[in-house]
Write an enzyme that holds these catalytic residues in place. Structure first.
Site, PDB file in Angstrom:
ATOM      1  CG  ASP A  34      -2.236   0.772   0.943  1.00  0.00           C
ATOM      2  OD1 ASP A  34      -2.168   1.956   0.553  1.00  0.00           O
ATOM      3  OD2 ASP A  34      -3.311   0.186   1.125  1.00  0.00           O
ATOM      4  N   GLY A  74      -6.129  -2.512  -4.376  1.00  0.00           N
ATOM      5  CA  GLY A  74      -5.585  -1.167  -4.387  1.00  0.00           C
ATOM      6  C   GLY A  74      -6.328  -0.249  -5.338  1.00  0.00           C
ATOM      7  CG  ASN A 114     -22.501  -2.156  -5.720  1.00  0.00           C
ATOM      8  OD1 ASN A 114     -23.272  -1.206  -5.898  1.00  0.00           O
ATOM      9  ND2 ASN A 114     -21.601  -2.159  -4.740  1.00  0.00           N
ATOM     10  CE1 TYR A 142     -14.307   2.587  -6.760  1.00  0.00           C
ATOM     11  CE2 TYR A 142     -16.633   1.995  -6.775  1.00  0.00           C
ATOM     12  CZ  TYR A 142     -15.337   1.730  -6.392  1.00  0.00           C
ATOM     13  OH  TYR A 142     -15.057   0.616  -5.639  1.00  0.00           O
ATOM     14  CE  LYS A 146     -13.114  -0.672  -8.040  1.00  0.00           C
ATOM     15  NZ  LYS A 146     -11.872  -1.331  -7.588  1.00  0.00           N
TER      16      LYS A 146
END
Length: 266
Positions: A34, A74, A114, A142, A146
């Protein structure tokens, strides 16, 4: 007993912290990466702490050496500026996949969301719920990041034979925060169970799975996850009395109307 080394990117994030103690095994070394500080090992843990960013190819190349599998958590975990999402979530995913390919890492688990399908109507797939491989209908930038993650995973499987599983995670917290999460909650224990199933698959494939618990109010299908051995033991319904309201019509709920590109809670 042979040892297996698993790289977890985003190990200092919310899901990374929940998974870390739940993925400890006698034959497993967790390599934790990280940009944020990572807590030191506690007795009984076998961990390697590696500072680094998924946007840095050199760091990712080094982090992938001698790794048997990658759990890629990440990146930005909420809506943000397009430029940041592009650099961190999309380019960062390509960077980690390319580093994995170069290092010969055979298996990668990608933390999708989702929100990649947030504009799907909850009832459109009938009583069985939305299938895991429903075409992307992102609700935010966002969510777009994904959906791009899933596409990159598909490419790296098809081109290079990498075993890639994309988890469309619902809401992985200790407890659901609102009525929408009563249908999409993924308990931390179930999250670990699902990850273990992803790490144990025997045939290289490209998969998209819903990451949810066996919730009474479930609106997505668990079939694809169950096909690789996942069995949820938790249900968000025990929290329902504290979370009144009705489920939204769209999977993404309020996120389908929030301003694009503005950082905020997810």
């Amino acid at each position: 007993m042979p040892e297996h080394r698993v790289l977890i990117t985003g190990a200092a994030g919310a899901v990374g912290k929940l998974l870390r103690p739940r993925l400890i095994r006698d034959d497993r070394i967790l390599r934790l990466l990280d940009v944020q500080p990572i807590a030191a090992a506690v007795p009984g843990e076998r961990v390697e702490i590696v500072p680094g960013s998924v946007t840095d190819p050199a760091s990712m190349t080094a982090a992938c050496r001698d790794v048997d599998a990658i759990i890629h958590l990440g990146g930005l975990s909420r809506e943000d500026d397009w430029e940041r999402l592009l650099a961190i979530n999309i380019d960062g995913t390509r960077t980690i996949l390319e580093a994995a390919r170069t290092a010969g890492v055979p298996r990668v688990v990608l933390a999708s969301s989702n929100h990649a399908a947030g504009f799907r109507h909850i009832g459109e797939a009938g009583p069985g719920g939305l299938p895991a491989d429903s075409n992307p209908r992102p609700d935010t930038y966002y969510g777009v990041s994904k959906a791009a993650m899933e596409a990159l995973g598909s490419l790296y499987h098809s081109r290079f034979g990498m075993d890639v599983t994309c988890l469309r995670i619902g809401s992985c917290f200790e407890r659901p925060a609102d009525v929408r999460q009563l249908s999409l909650w993924l308990s931390p224990d179930d999250c670990a169970r699902l990850i273990e199933c992803c790490l144990a698959t025997t045939e290289p494939a490209y998969r998209v799975l819903w990451g949810v618990s066996a919730n009474t109010r479930a609106v997505v299908s668990p079939g694809a996850a169950e096909a690789i051995g996942y069995k949820s033991l938790d249900d968000a319904e025990r929290f329902a009395a504290d979370l009144p309201g009705t489920l939204p019509d769209l999977l993404g709920g309020e996120f389908c109307t929030t301003p694009l590109g503005r950082p905020g809670p997810m």
